[in-house]
Design a protein around this motif. Structure first.
Motif, PDB file in Angstrom:
ATOM      1  N   TYR A  22      42.083  43.833  42.857  1.00  0.00           N
ATOM      2  CA  TYR A  22      40.729  43.704  42.316  1.00  0.00           C
ATOM      3  C   TYR A  22      39.876  42.773  43.171  1.00  0.00           C
ATOM      4  CZ  TYR A  22      42.999  45.538  38.148  1.00  0.00           C
ATOM      5  OH  TYR A  22      43.701  46.316  37.277  1.00  0.00           O
ATOM      6  N   TRP A  40      33.275  45.629  40.174  1.00  0.00           N
ATOM      7  CA  TRP A  40      34.675  45.485  40.579  1.00  0.00           C
ATOM      8  C   TRP A  40      35.039  46.661  41.460  1.00  0.00           C
ATOM      9  CZ3 TRP A  40      33.303  43.441  35.932  1.00  0.00           C
ATOM     10  CH2 TRP A  40      33.773  42.147  35.675  1.00  0.00           C
ATOM     11  N   ALA A 152      43.293  45.655  32.241  1.00  0.00           N
ATOM     12  CA  ALA A 152      43.431  44.400  32.997  1.00  0.00           C
ATOM     13  C   ALA A 152      42.115  43.623  32.988  1.00  0.00           C
ATOM     14  CB  ALA A 152      43.880  44.689  34.425  1.00  0.00           C
ATOM     15  N   LEU A 153      40.997  44.305  33.177  1.00  0.00           N
ATOM     16  CA  LEU A 153      39.697  43.627  33.161  1.00  0.00           C
ATOM     17  C   LEU A 153      39.366  43.110  31.756  1.00  0.00           C
ATOM     18  CD1 LEU A 153      37.684  45.966  35.537  1.00  0.00           C
ATOM     19  CD2 LEU A 153      38.483  43.635  36.000  1.00  0.00           C
ATOM     20  N   ASP A 155      41.498  42.155  29.472  1.00  0.00           N
ATOM     21  CA  ASP A 155      42.328  40.959  29.266  1.00  0.00           C
ATOM     22  C   ASP A 155      41.754  39.760  30.004  1.00  0.00           C
ATOM     23  OD1 ASP A 155      44.051  42.380  27.666  1.00  0.00           O
ATOM     24  OD2 ASP A 155      45.574  42.671  29.230  1.00  0.00           O
ATOM     25  N   ALA A 156      41.262  39.974  31.222  1.00  0.00           N
ATOM     26  CA  ALA A 156      40.668  38.880  31.997  1.00  0.00           C
ATOM     27  C   ALA A 156      39.411  38.349  31.307  1.00  0.00           C
ATOM     28  CB  ALA A 156      40.341  39.351  33.411  1.00  0.00           C
ATOM     29  N   TRP A 157      38.591  39.230  30.724  1.00  0.00           N
ATOM     30  CA  TRP A 157      37.379  38.779  30.009  1.00  0.00           C
ATOM     31  C   TRP A 157      37.752  37.973  28.774  1.00  0.00           C
ATOM     32  CZ3 TRP A 157      34.813  44.191  30.289  1.00  0.00           C
ATOM     33  CH2 TRP A 157      34.229  44.335  31.542  1.00  0.00           C
ATOM     34  N   GLU A 159      40.397  36.272  28.268  1.00  0.00           N
ATOM     35  CA  GLU A 159      40.917  34.985  28.732  1.00  0.00           C
ATOM     36  C   GLU A 159      39.767  34.062  29.145  1.00  0.00           C
ATOM     37  OE1 GLU A 159      43.736  32.230  29.028  1.00  0.00           O
ATOM     38  OE2 GLU A 159      44.093  34.274  28.356  1.00  0.00           O
ATOM     39  N   SER A 160      38.753  34.606  29.830  1.00  0.00           N
ATOM     40  CA  SER A 160      37.632  33.760  30.263  1.00  0.00           C
ATOM     41  C   SER A 160      36.802  33.278  29.083  1.00  0.00           C
ATOM     42  CB  SER A 160      36.749  34.521  31.256  1.00  0.00           C
ATOM     43  OG  SER A 160      36.034  35.541  30.607  1.00  0.00           O
TER      44      SER A 160
END
Length: 163
Positions: A22, A40, A152-153, A155-157, A159-160
């Protein structure tokens, strides 16, 4: 009807050895604007063994077999021309999509879009395109890889947001 599915025996490699890489960019309309959009680029890479005699994982190479582009449009309840102006300067198809989704006169999503969605209370992730090398097409990998990238994106959001 002719089936477009290909036999697993025709796969040029093991799909379990595919990796997604990514890269992200944030486009803004001005120095302090956070309402632009994020892009992305996701490279789809296949690991292959260089030394098949020993199947050494230390001796592998990665070949790029495809790519995806996704965009995150931020939900904005006030009038903001930036998602459209950023998209317009980037790609006509993307700007048409923004015009169809956002109410540029009143802010937020268009009512027709909200009515068509299960939930329209957050940012919007758009899978703009996905490309696979010809040898990898016809096995149903496109939707699987797109799903993997989207989760995956997401989950990353999440988390942020916790930070």
């Amino acid at each position: 009807m002719i089936s477009l599915r290909r036999s697993v025996d025709d796969l040029p490699g093991d799909p379990r050895r595919l990796n997604l890489e990514y890269r992200s960019w944030h486009f803004v309309g001005s120095e302090r604007d956070e309402n632009g959009f994020d892009e992305w680029d996701v490279s789809i890479r296949a690991n292959r063994f260089l030394d098949r005699a020993t199947w050494s994982a230390a001796k592998t190479a990665q070949d790029e077999i495809g790519s995806m582009r996704l965009f995150r449009m931020r939900m904005d309840d006030r009038f903001s021309p930036f998602p459209f102006s950023d998209a317009q300067s980037y790609d006509m198809g993307l700007s048409n999509l923004v015009l169809g989704v956002y109410d540029l006169g009143g802010g937020g999503y268009r009512q027709e879009f909200r009515d068509a969605m299960t939930s329209s209370d957050g940012d919007l992730l758009i899978l703009f395109d996905i490309r696979l090398g010809k040898a990898w097409r016809g096995f149903g990998l496109g939707p699987v890889l797109a799903s993997e990238a989207i989760w995956a994106l997401a989950d990353a959001w999440r988390e942020s947001l916790r930070r």
